[in-house]
Design an enzyme around this catalytic site. Structure first.
Site, PDB file in Angstrom:
ATOM      1  N   ASP A  75      -8.185 -27.635  -7.714  1.00  0.00           N
ATOM      2  CA  ASP A  75      -9.340 -28.098  -6.954  1.00  0.00           C
ATOM      3  C   ASP A  75      -9.140 -27.790  -5.471  1.00  0.00           C
ATOM      4  O   ASP A  75      -8.042 -27.426  -5.027  1.00  0.00           O
ATOM      5  CB  ASP A  75      -9.572 -29.595  -7.164  1.00  0.00           C
ATOM      6  CG  ASP A  75      -8.332 -30.430  -6.876  1.00  0.00           C
ATOM      7  OD1 ASP A  75      -7.677 -30.172  -5.845  1.00  0.00           O
ATOM      8  OD2 ASP A  75      -8.015 -31.330  -7.665  1.00  0.00           O
TER       9      ASP A  75
ATOM     10  N   SER B 282      -0.588 -11.215   0.173  1.00  0.00           N
ATOM     11  CA  SER B 282      -1.001  -9.873   0.576  1.00  0.00           C
ATOM     12  C   SER B 282      -1.096  -9.822   2.091  1.00  0.00           C
ATOM     13  O   SER B 282      -1.920 -10.510   2.692  1.00  0.00           O
ATOM     14  CB  SER B 282      -2.358  -9.522  -0.047  1.00  0.00           C
ATOM     15  OG  SER B 282      -2.829  -8.279   0.442  1.00  0.00           O
TER      16      SER B 282
ATOM     17  N   GLN C 161      10.609  -2.229  -0.499  1.00  0.00           N
ATOM     18  CA  GLN C 161       9.828  -1.305   0.316  1.00  0.00           C
ATOM     19  C   GLN C 161      10.365   0.114   0.208  1.00  0.00           C
ATOM     20  O   GLN C 161       9.605   1.079   0.158  1.00  0.00           O
ATOM     21  CB  GLN C 161       9.831  -1.780   1.767  1.00  0.00           C
ATOM     22  CG  GLN C 161       8.987  -3.023   1.998  1.00  0.00           C
ATOM     23  CD  GLN C 161       9.212  -3.644   3.364  1.00  0.00           C
ATOM     24  OE1 GLN C 161      10.176  -3.310   4.055  1.00  0.00           O
ATOM     25  NE2 GLN C 161       8.339  -4.554   3.766  1.00  0.00           N
TER      26      GLN C 161
ATOM     27  N   ASP D 116       0.852  -1.183   0.000  1.00  0.00           N
ATOM     28  CA  ASP D 116       0.000   0.000   0.000  1.00  0.00           C
ATOM     29  C   ASP D 116       0.885   1.229   0.000  1.00  0.00           C
ATOM     30  O   ASP D 116       1.621   1.476   0.959  1.00  0.00           O
ATOM     31  CB  ASP D 116      -0.911  -0.012   1.230  1.00  0.00           C
ATOM     32  CG  ASP D 116      -1.790   1.228   1.306  1.00  0.00           C
ATOM     33  OD1 ASP D 116      -2.252   1.681   0.252  1.00  0.00           O
ATOM     34  OD2 ASP D 116      -1.995   1.743   2.427  1.00  0.00           O
TER      35      ASP D 116
ATOM     36  N   ILE E 213      -1.914 -10.699  13.467  1.00  0.00           N
ATOM     37  CA  ILE E 213      -1.571 -11.686  14.498  1.00  0.00           C
ATOM     38  C   ILE E 213      -2.235 -11.263  15.805  1.00  0.00           C
ATOM     39  O   ILE E 213      -2.067 -10.126  16.260  1.00  0.00           O
ATOM     40  CB  ILE E 213      -0.047 -11.797  14.666  1.00  0.00           C
ATOM     41  CG1 ILE E 213       0.589 -12.240  13.347  1.00  0.00           C
ATOM     42  CG2 ILE E 213       0.303 -12.766  15.782  1.00  0.00           C
ATOM     43  CD1 ILE E 213       2.103 -12.275  13.374  1.00  0.00           C
TER      44      ILE E 213
ATOM     45  N   HIS F  73     -10.257 -21.913  -9.951  1.00  0.00           N
ATOM     46  CA  HIS F  73     -10.939 -23.203  -9.856  1.00  0.00           C
ATOM     47  C   HIS F  73     -10.986 -23.950 -11.187  1.00  0.00           C
ATOM     48  O   HIS F  73     -11.437 -25.106 -11.241  1.00  0.00           O
ATOM     49  CB  HIS F  73     -12.368 -23.005  -9.327  1.00  0.00           C
ATOM     50  CG  HIS F  73     -12.835 -24.129  -8.459  1.00  0.00           C
ATOM     51  ND1 HIS F  73     -12.140 -25.305  -8.302  1.00  0.00           N
ATOM     52  CD2 HIS F  73     -13.950 -24.274  -7.690  1.00  0.00           C
ATOM     53  CE1 HIS F  73     -12.788 -26.120  -7.487  1.00  0.00           C
ATOM     54  NE2 HIS F  73     -13.899 -25.514  -7.099  1.00  0.00           N
TER      55      HIS F  73
END
Length: 471
Positions: free
Chosen positions: A445, A388, A367, A338, A415, A441
């Site tokens: 699976d 993410s 970063q 972000d 956390i 999908h």
């Protein structure tokens, strides 16, 4: 005209001589003569193709203004496409005469970016548009010259190298004609000393803590007697504002439109990170000695890579016709960030051959560049799998959207310290993190996604087990 034998007006580059007899026989002779003057040339410096099929960019910053003197390879401006930020440098020695765009305007590839006045005697490249203009009176400007066969680099890059005591001859340039870019200097620093530090975190709005002292409440009978204030109509004078979607936001629109074609399968679980939290606390001082900030993310990324070795279908891509699956050899794991420019997803290259410390060092570099808006195209392309870390902002579960042409993505929650039961039925304090997976999908699976998640979970809940599979 004064009565004198001759009148002379002397100006820069123009010498005009008027003779007394010339006025008498003006119909037979010229009135004046001029000395030869060389004319300057205005070169329309066009925005060249910067690759990746980019046709337009946004001008984010001008490093020069009209009237400034520039030399070859001096930085002119910084532009931002929907994939990366690029610094445009000058091809000529000359004087800036016109800027064709203002800040935040859209510039198009192949269109003039600036007009530069150059010395007519030096000539210009044939592919540039040249406009002849009369010579102008101006002071002589000096330019920085590039001597010998020194490596190509902008003044900003040279200054960065000088500040860090780096010899440019020791740095491998990745730009055009082996030009040394800012990213090359930062990569060199990261490999030599690991001294690149992550950006300062942005200020977050934190709700106020509850007061320790309780405010005495009024009795119910008194509370009923408090008069209710009379509501008044709110006067608001603001106006709506419409602005175009540009930069990384435009790239997000394109990516999410493509993601709508993918049938997403979701799977969630919780991870007990108690042992990993302890391990990280032990490793942080060692990382600081190496100049690296060690977060949990390098462990998450390395555990994912070990899982991808067992389930390579998650590190694959599907062609548009859904007829062929390509299994990627490299684990280029993307990390959603972000930034002030919007959501970006740079990736750590070849995680399968990197140590946890090497991953941490690369994350620090990404970063730092992401915070400064200086990520290159190579950093933002070629991803094969994405994580993410939305938990750094807040939240536990999410529904991540796959980044095409990838086929899987994971969102990591915050956390939390929560009570859990051990094998003896005793309650203990545990460090719990929730994870949310999304998979394509069409080729993945639910059982495959669950087995991968269980393996990834086992590595993080028992970090020592990763040593058995490290190569």
């Amino acid at each position: 005209v004064r009565s004198c034998s001759s009148i002379r007006f002397v100006k820069s580059k123009y010498v005009c001589v008027f003779d007394k007899s010339a006025f008498k026989f003006s119909h037979q002779q010229r009135l004046f003569r001029t000395s030869a003057v060389s004319c300057g040339q205005i070169v329309q410096f066009k925005l060249s193709d910067i690759g990746e099929g980019i046709t337009e960019v946004t001008v984010k910053e001008w490093y020069i203004k009209e009237g400034d003197s520039v030399s070859q390879f001096d930085s002119i401006c910084e532009v931002q496409s929907d994939k990366a930020s690029v610094t445009i440098t000058s091809r000529y020695d000359g004087i800036i005469r016109k800027l064709h765009y203002n800040l935040d305007e859209i510039a198009y590839v192949g269109k003039p970016l600036v007009d530069i006045e150059i010395d007519a005697s030096k000539g210009v490249a044939p592919e540039e548009d040249v406009v002849e203009t009369p010579a102008m009176s101006h002071e002589e400007h000096t330019h920085q010259e590039i001597k010998g066969h020194k490596t190509l680099a902008t003044p900003a890059v040279r200054r960065l190298a000088m500040e860090n005591n780096i010899k440019l001859s020791e740095v491998v340039g990745t730009g055009k004609d082996n030009r040394i870019l800012k990213e090359d200097i930062l990569n060199y620093l990261a490999k030599q000393t690991g001294a690149i530090l992550p950006p300062s975190p942005k200020a977050e709005i934190i709700p106020p803590l509850p007061k320790s002292e309780t405010v005495p409440t009024a009795p119910k009978d008194k509370a009923r007697k408090i008069p209710v204030p009379v509501s008044r109509p709110i006067v608001f004078s603001g106006k709506d504002k419409t602005e175009p979607i540009t930069g990384f936001h435009k790239a997000m629109v394109k990516t999410m439109n493509a993601a709508l074609k993918i049938p997403h399968f979701g799977y969630c679980d919780e991870i007990d990170l108690t042992q990993l939290v302890q391990l990280r606390e032990e490793m942080k001082p060692l990382a600081q000695i190496r100049g690296i900030k060690l977060s949990f993310m390098p462990f998450f990324i390395k555990a994912a890579s070990l899982g991808l070795l067992q389930y390579p279908i998650l590190n694959a891509s599907l062609d548009e016709s859904c007829q062929n699956v390509t299994y990627k050899a490299s684990h280029n794991i993307g990390v959603a960030m972000d930034t002030e420019q919007g959501l970006i997803v740079p990736n750590v290259k070849n995680v399968q051959v990197c140590s946890v410390f090497e991953i941490a060092s690369e994350l620090n570099r990404l970063q730092a560049l992401g915070s400064a808006g200086q990520l290159g195209t190579n950093d933002l392309t070629g991803g094969t799998f994405t994580l993410s870390n939305i938990g750094t902002i807040g939240g536990t579960y999410a529904k991540p959207v796959i980044v095409p042409p990838e086929v899987a993505i994971g969102a990591l929650g915050k956390i939390q310290i929560l009570p859990r039961f051990n094998g003896k039925g005793e309650v203990f304090k545990a460090q719990i993190m929730n994870v949310s997976w999304s998979a394509d999908h069409r080729i993945i699976d639910g059982a495959t996604m669950a087995r991968f998640s269980n393996l990834w979970k086992s590595y993080l809940e028992n970090p020592a087990s990763m040593l058995l599979d490290l190569k």
